[in-house]
Write an enzyme that holds these catalytic residues in place. Structure first.
Site, PDB file in Angstrom:
ATOM      1  N   GLY A   1      -1.210   0.777   7.408  1.00  0.00           N
ATOM      2  CA  GLY A   1      -2.697   0.794   6.986  1.00  0.00           C
ATOM      3  C   GLY A   1      -3.601   0.171   7.905  1.00  0.00           C
ATOM      4  O   GLY A   1      -3.294   0.266   9.145  1.00  0.00           O
ATOM      5  N   CYS A   2      -4.598  -0.217   7.582  1.00  0.00           N
ATOM      6  CA  CYS A   2      -5.871  -0.368   8.429  1.00  0.00           C
ATOM      7  C   CYS A   2      -5.681  -1.957   8.934  1.00  0.00           C
ATOM      8  O   CYS A   2      -4.923  -2.725   8.567  1.00  0.00           O
ATOM      9  CB  CYS A   2      -7.009  -0.401   7.481  1.00  0.00           C
ATOM     10  SG  CYS A   2      -7.227   0.918   6.633  1.00  0.00           S
ATOM     11  N   GLY A   3      -6.369  -1.971  10.246  1.00  0.00           N
ATOM     12  CA  GLY A   3      -6.451  -3.236  10.806  1.00  0.00           C
ATOM     13  C   GLY A   3      -7.920  -3.683  10.507  1.00  0.00           C
ATOM     14  O   GLY A   3      -8.974  -2.971  10.713  1.00  0.00           O
TER      15      GLY A   3
END
Lengths: 419, 146, 504, 375
Positions: free
Chosen positions: D9-11
């Site tokens: 997923g996102c950072g």
């Protein structure tokens, strides 16, 4: 503790069972003049005609091994000749003495001796124990016409059984109906027709005056003067409490051995139970001997519990009988005929119901003929002096049952919350 | 000791307790055979009806069972489980138990040749839960400590 | 045969009861169970016999038969096929013969569209995790009542006092079904189940038997046009008060409990003479306008010291959104929408089958309208009328409901087979009857357990579905129409329901 | 490619200097770029606070246009509605791929623009005015999208890896006391420049790792209060919810955290009477604002930074402190890469907010006023 029981029948056996439920240690000695294990007295007529034999369990009051399992020292075939309350022992007919801490007299009844001449003749029988039954059974081949004296429970039953064996039977009864104290006229009519249907010659309102014959009985002479040729006679005019031992020992006796509510005699170490005892009759309102099996059992238990010091009161009993003659079954309890009580009765299609109720709305007695299955409910009502004012109206319904009771009462009863 | 508790408020008068009792005490224990092929046993429970009351009544297995006291030859006895049962081999059909039973739940079976037979709830010795309790569709009979 | 059929009815039987003679053991269980006099035993013939014309198809006999000897089949009279007239022949005959309009019960049974079955739910895959309700907490707690737009929090905690709320552990309540329509035991069962599950049952318009005051804390009491059994104690026992304006099964008309059903206890509970018909008028005779409703709402609030939320129940009709908006503005805390599939104990057939709107559509438009007007916070919406399973509940909540009422589903759980004979008072399952012998057929121990089971299973199913959607609290589902997709619906229907078509 | 698997997923990353010291964008770019495998090149962005000290009174509108036509329409609209102090193209470096055009406008609501064109405007409602302005542009003007609209702050975002986006917007040339950054792995919505994060409205900017499963419920809740969710992204609803709850409903941030990530009812049951009442009321009233599903967010706002996890902590968030600096990031390495000798490193509990604020002096220095507002 050393417990000695005189007698070996219903009261004695129930006492043993009650003791062993609570006490496995005390020694129990049973003394009986009969050399048999306890058996079922009502089956004696059946034994006579061979419907049941002495080899069948059915005949006995308890299963083989009962004495061993209950750790009872059974002295059978020896009679007690004396009770010594001072020394707390009993003397047997072989001079042996047996010591006791507590003694239970459960020696039952003995056949009443009618005032009839010729009772010593051959072919004359009584039917209160195995010995008498055996004797009759062996003599049966010699009997073609038998006169049964007394139409009580045993008399009627043996008459029925003998008739079944194709013996010609004449039944002689002093009263105006058979089973006089147990049934009313209408109820007795059912039995009368059953007996007649079996070919029995029924003679009422008459009694036997004398028996004639040289060696063996040949003729029966009635009070009315009537003579009947017969080669066998069964005398069944009832039993009376066997009170001789108690009387000799100085215990208080009346018609039976007098006991208090705890089945204790006038000697605090000696108790009495069963046919010998004179205990409270709820319906009669006084103490009197009631020689019936359920009460003997109950008294046996209660006396045993009191022997063990448990303080259990005997609430009293009343006469009740169940008998089947031919195809008719009836159950009766308490007072069966009275002019002073409210009487409800109903008869139809071979069914007869009768209830006697006192002014306090307590059930005092009842008769059921043929539809007998709910009889015990009335038994409970008599026993517990139940107020029947709200339910007596449905007593006569053939389908009488729990559905007619007040709901709250019914639920509590069926939940065993009201004993 | 557990007994069948009668919950009359739930009794719907369907007779299935009687049906179950008959099947349980039949030879085959098969419902069709019990009713149609074999001699039908007598139901040990009885459903009574008096609108709107209905209830099934059967032996209460008293602690001080008067029927045992009244039995003339020890046929009525308490079994190993503590329930009051009849020894059908020795019962002579004298109906003394019927006379004594305060619940009126012992029935007469007069179909035997010589001896009558007192017929009453034996608490289904072959089952963990009596057949009537299991069969009741509305839990009007339950197995409980009374 | 003991009886002769009423030949003048000229209507063939609707059901045929078939008995396998080999299996039939003549135990007569079916005879005792049939409360419609369709089954009897002929001892001369030793046969159990059925009078098919009397059979209502309740299947009580088939259910009770210990040998499965009985099959009840629908008897479709083999009239010549006519698409236009089939299904109307018997109805015409009945009117002509008996001279009255047929009264029926339960809900609308006509094949109108069921929108629930045209909506599909969403689930998480990969990007957001689905949640396993057996391992993770999953919350269904719901509060019904007026909520403020915002609350203010000071240093010492909450500064805003909230209006009274109904707290539900599960967003499912038992709908208004009166004592009178239903038997005592059913009410008892509903009460027990509501208590155990932390939810509410609705007394219906028939008042509240004193015995059932023990369910205080789990009762919503109803005030309907008949005002039966409404008094101070009654209002006090309720956790909320529901004013019934309309009912989905019979919008626009009142109720009628036949005198035969007004027994001693019913008469006492309803505060009316025994044996007389209980008539609920069509309108409340003190509510002829929305202003009057406002006065009634505040009269009830006043008499309960503003401690209880007041609900208003309406049948879904054509301009339901505007009506709901008016009710919200009139001061109601909860609005109950009863769709046209809602049940009843008795309704004229023409009304039941032709008046009203589907709940799904009504709920969608009401929720949307209230949101557009910015007043959705001020009322809770309870959806009712034909909720059949847990997924209907989920879809209703996604469309915007706060909670649902179940009526018919609850009755089915305790035995009802939808034979639609409630109005006869002879319910063979002991549910809609006052016959003390018949009503024993519902054992409150068993019935309440079944209701609890039903709610527990539904709760689990709802949790499973929520878990699949990746949410662990029911408020995150509420009004979340993006979790719905329509199948087989036209554009306008999708627009009204406020949902996207599948694939978009 | 190795990236095809083992993705998470996102950072997100962010830091603040609570003393108000302005730091160049180099650090935040390094920090977010380190978490390369938390993105896939479909979006990245930065939010910076304190970058326009010369225009601190003005709302800095960063507007993205797809074409000149959109710009013309938008500017016509802006000229009618607001006073534009200054405007111009945003400084960018050349980039090979197709990109939109970016302009910045420093504006104030115009007091005289009242009748006929818009509703009555009062100075104290300038935030609300700008909010409506932004909503209008985003909803109604094709090809125009306001990516940030706060005072003395701005958002730089687009399609690409973080280093590409930073390079394009010349992030290294800005100085801010607070930076947040996002590296995107989009799953729900196609990657487009406006859809990149941070998502911003007025002073709010949100970077977010996760997915709000309650999006549908939150969206409809917000719609009731005039918010138009045009972006189909859950970060958008977080931003709007913050605006609603903090700016309009005046809830303190730590309370907002409990609206977003409320305690379980089973926990509320055992709270003190006071807290039980508070939390019950919060959940009852703000059920529609609860963020359900996995998330960790870093929110930048005027004067502070705020980190929060979902209530059962399904996404990572690490917090570290060193002197005046407070760091938050998806991964600890992203912090350690730009700061060593940390005073403290920890992972906040589920639903426990981390709030870092400028000191009063620093706030006054940066914004020229002691009176704090969130936007």
């Amino acid at each position: 503790m050393k417990i000695v029981i005189v007698g070996n029948s219903v009261a004695a056996i129930n006492a043993i069972e009650a003791i062993r439920e609570k006490d496995k240690i005390s020694s129990i000695t049973v003394v009986s003049d009969e050399n048999y294990r306890a058996y079922s007295h009502p089956l004696l007529p059946n034994l006579v005609i061979g419907e049941v034999s002495r080899s069948e369990d059915r005949f006995y009051y308890r299963r083989p091994g009962f004495y061993e399992e209950s750790k009872v020292n059974a002295i059978l075939g020896k009679s007690v000749i004396k009770v010594n309350p001072k020394n707390k022992n009993i003397e047997l007919n072989n001079s042996e003495k047996v010591e006791y801490d507590k003694l239970l007299l459960a020696c039952g009844g003995k056949p009443a001796k009618p005032l009839i001449d010729g009772l010593e003749l051959e072919g004359v029988h009584t039917l209160t124990n195995i010995k008498g039954a055996d004797k009759l059974r062996k003599d049966l081949k010699n009997i073609n016409h038998c006169v049964v004296v007394g139409a009580g429970l045993i008399g009627s039953k043996i008459a029925e059984k003998l008739a079944k064996k194709r013996v010609k039977v004449t039944l002689v009864e002093l009263a105006r109906r058979v089973l006089f104290p147990v049934l009313d006229d209408k109820g007795a009519d059912f039995i009368h027709s059953e007996l007649k249907g079996l070919g029995i010659n029924l003679i009422l309102n008459d009694s036997v005056k004398a028996l004639g014959g040289s060696n063996r009985v040949e003729q029966v002479i009635l009070n009315s003067g009537k003579k009947i040729n017969a080669d066998g006679v069964v005398v069944a005019v009832g039993v009376s409490p066997n009170i001789d031992l108690a009387k000799d020992a100085g215990l208080k006796v009346d018609k039976g051995v007098v006991v208090n509510d705890y089945m204790q005699t006038s000697d605090e170490s000696i108790y009495a139970a069963g046919d010998v005892a004179q205990a409270y009759d709820i319906v009669y309102g006084a103490k009197r001997p009631i020689p019936i099996l359920p009460l003997a059992a109950k008294q046996g238990r209660i006396s045993a519990l009191n022997i063990l010091g448990m303080d259990v009161k005997y609430k009293g009993g009343f006469p009740m009988n169940s008998i089947t003659i031919g195809g008719t079954s009836f159950i009766s309890m308490g007072v069966v005929d009275s002019d002073n009580l409210e009487v409800l009765s109903f008869e139809r299609d071979g069914e007869y119901r009768k209830f006697l109720i006192d002014e306090d709305n307590r059930l005092k007695g009842m008769i059921l003929v043929n539809n007998i299955e709910k009889a015990g409910i009335f038994n409970w009502m008599i026993q517990n002096k139940f107020d029947v004012s709200w339910i007596k109206d449905v007593f006569l319904n053939s389908d009488f049952g729990w559905k007619y009771f007040n709901k709250a009462f019914r639920v509590l009863r069926l939940d065993r919350k009201i004993k | 000791m557990k007994t069948v508790k009668i919950r009359e408020d739930n009794c719907i008068f369907c007779h299935l307790c009687e049906v179950a009792c008959i099947v349980e005490h039949s030879q085959s224990k098969d419902i069709i055979k019990a009713f149609k092929r074999e001699e039908k046993p007598i139901a040990r429970c009885t459903v009574e009806f008096n609108y709107p009351v209905s209830l099934s009544v059967m032996c209460r297995h008293c602690d001080d069972a008067p029927c045992i006291e009244a039995c003339q030859n020890g046929s009525m006895h308490r079994d190993d489980r503590g329930y009051v049962v009849v020894d059908s081999d020795t019962c002579v059909g004298c109906w003394m138990c019927i006379m004594a039973c305060p619940y009126g739940v012992i029935k007469r079976d007069t179909r035997r040749e010589m001896w009558g037979l007192s017929t009453k709830c034996d608490f289904c010795p072959d089952r963990e839960i009596p057949a009537c309790v299991e069969a009741c569709p509305n839990e009007a009979l339950t197995l409980e400590e009374l | 045969m003991k009886w002769m059929k009423n030949l003048k009815s000229y209507v063939p039987p609707s059901f045929v009861v078939e008995r396998d003679d080999y299996r039939c053991i003549r135990c007569k269980a079916c005879v005792e169970q049939c409360s419609f006099d369709a089954t009897f035993y002929d001892d001369e013939e030793d046969r159990v016999w059925t009078w098919n014309a009397n059979c209502v198809g309740c299947n009580r006999c088939a259910a009770i038969c210990p040998t499965d000897a009985i099959t009840v089949r629908r008897a479709n009279p083999s009239y010549r096929y006519n698409h236009n007239w089939n299904g109307h022949v018997d109805g015409l005959k009945k009117r002509a013969i008996f001279g009255g309009t047929p009264v029926v019960s339960m809900g609308n049974d006509k094949p109108y569209p069921i929108y629930w079955d045209h909506m599909l739910l969403n689930a998480s895959q990969v990007t957001n995790p689905s949640i396993d309700p057996l391992r993770e907490p999953m919350e269904l707690k719901t509060f019904l009542g007026r909520k403020p737009d915002s609350i203010s929090v000071g240093d010492n905690g909450l500064k805003t006092k909230l209006a009274p709320q109904l707290e539900l552990d599960i967003p499912i309540m038992f709908a208004a079904m009166s004592y009178g329509a239903l038997s005592y035991n059913v009410i008892e069962s509903l009460g027990r189940a509501a208590k155990e599950m932390g939810t509410y049952y609705n007394s219906g318009e028939g008042g509240l038997n004193k015995d059932h005051y023990k369910f205080k804390g789990n009762i919503i009491v109803q005030v309907a046009s008949g005002r039966f059994g409404v008094h101070k104690d009654y209002l006090d026992v309720g956790s909320a008060i529901e004013i019934k304006i309309g009912q989905g099964a019979k919008p626009g008309i009142g109720g009628h409990l036949p005198g035969e059903k007004v027994s001693e206890t019913i008469s006492e509970t309803r505060m009316m003479p025994k044996g007389s018909d209980a008539i609920s008028p069509a309108p409340h005779h003190d509510v002829y306008s929305i202003e009057d409703l406002r006065q009634l709402i505040y009269a009830l609030k006043e008499s309960t010291e503003y401690k209880k939320p007041v609900a208003v129940k309406i049948a879904c009709v054509h301009n339901v959104a505007a009506i709901a908006s008016g009710i919200a503005r009139a001061g109601a805390d909860i609005i109950v929408l009863d769709g046209f599939k809602g049940g009843t104990g008795a309704s004229p057939q023409v009304i039941r089958d032709n008046i009203g709107l589907p709940l799904e559509v009504s709920l969608a438009v009401v929720d949307e309208r209230l949101r557009q007007e910015g007043i959705r916070q001020y009322v809770s919406l309870v959806a009712s009328g034909g909720i059949r399973n847990s997924m209907d509940v989920v879809k209703a909540i996604a469309l915007g409901a706060d909670a649902v009422y179940i009526g018919t589903a609850a009755l089915i759980a305790i035995g009802c087979t939808m034979c639609q004979q409630c109005h006869t008072g002879k319910c063979a399952w002991g549910i809609s009857t006052q016959d003390p012998h018949l009503s024993k057929r519902v054992n409150p121990d068993m019935a309440s357990k079944r209701l609890v089971n039903l709610l527990e299973v539904w709760a689990l199913e709802i949790k499973e579905t929520m878990g699949a959607m990746g949410i662990n609290s029911i408020e995150s589902l509420r009004g979340s129409r993006l979790n719905l997709r329509g199948v087989g619906l036209n554009e306008k229907e999708l627009e009204i329901l406020g949902i996207l078509p599948a694939g978009e | 490619m190795e990236l095809a698997k083992d993705i998470s997923g996102c950072g997100i990353a962010g830091f603040i200097n609570t003393d108000g010291e302005r730091i160049s964008g180099v650090d935040i770019v390094d920090s977010i770029t380190l978490m390369k495998d938390r993105g896939n090149g479909l979006g990245a962005g930065f939010a910076a606070y304190g970058i326009y000290p010369d225009f601190k009174e003005f709302y800095a509108l960063h507007v993205m246009y797809n074409d000149e036509q959109a710009r013309k329409v938008t500017e016509d609209y802006l000229e009618r509605k607001v006073h534009i102090e200054q405007h111009g193209g945003m400084p960018t470096r050349p980039i090979k791929k197709k990109r939109p055009i970016f302009f910045v406008y420093f504006v104030q609501p115009r007091e005289q623009s009242t009748k006929g064109e818009s509703e009555e405007f009062r100075l104290e409602e300038s935030d609300e005015f700008i909010f409506k302005l932004v909503m209008f542009i985003n909803e109604n003007i094709d090809g125009a999208f306001v990516i940030s609209s706060g005072r003395n702050m701005g958002v730089f975002k687009g399609v690409g890896f973080p280093d590409e986006i930073a390079n394009f917007f010349r992030v290294d040339e800005y100085k801010a006391y607070c930076w947040t950054a996002h590296n995107r792995f989009p799953t729900n919505t196609p990657g487009w420049w406006g859809g990149a994060h941070p998502f911003s409205l007025l002073g709010w900017s949100v970077v977010h790792n996760g997915e709000i499963s309650s999006y549908g419920a939150n969206k409809r809740y917000l719609e009731m209060y005039g918010y138009k969710c045009t972006q189909k992204t859950d970060t958008e609803v977080v931003t709007y919810l913050l605006d609603l709850l903090v700016r309009k409903h005046n809830l303190p941030l730590h309370v907002v955290a409990k609206v977003f990530s409320p305690p379980l009812w089973s926990e509320i049951e055992y709270m003190s009477d006071e807290n039980r009442e508070l939390y019950s009321a919060l959940r009852t009233t703000y059920g529609g604002a609860m963020l359900n599903g996995p998330f960790s967010i870093i929110v930048g706002f005027r004067g502070g930074m705020f980190g929060l996890n979902d209530r059962i902590k399904l996404r990572p968030l690490v917090v570290a402190k060193k002197g005046f600096n407070v760091y938050m990031a998806s991964e600890e390495s992203a912090i350690r890469y730009i700061a060593d000798d940390l005073d403290e490193v920890y992972m906040p509990k589920a639903g426990e907010p981390v709030i870092a604020m400028l000191t009063d002096e620093a706030y006054a220095k940066v914004y020229g006023s002691k009176e704090r507002t969130y936007v």
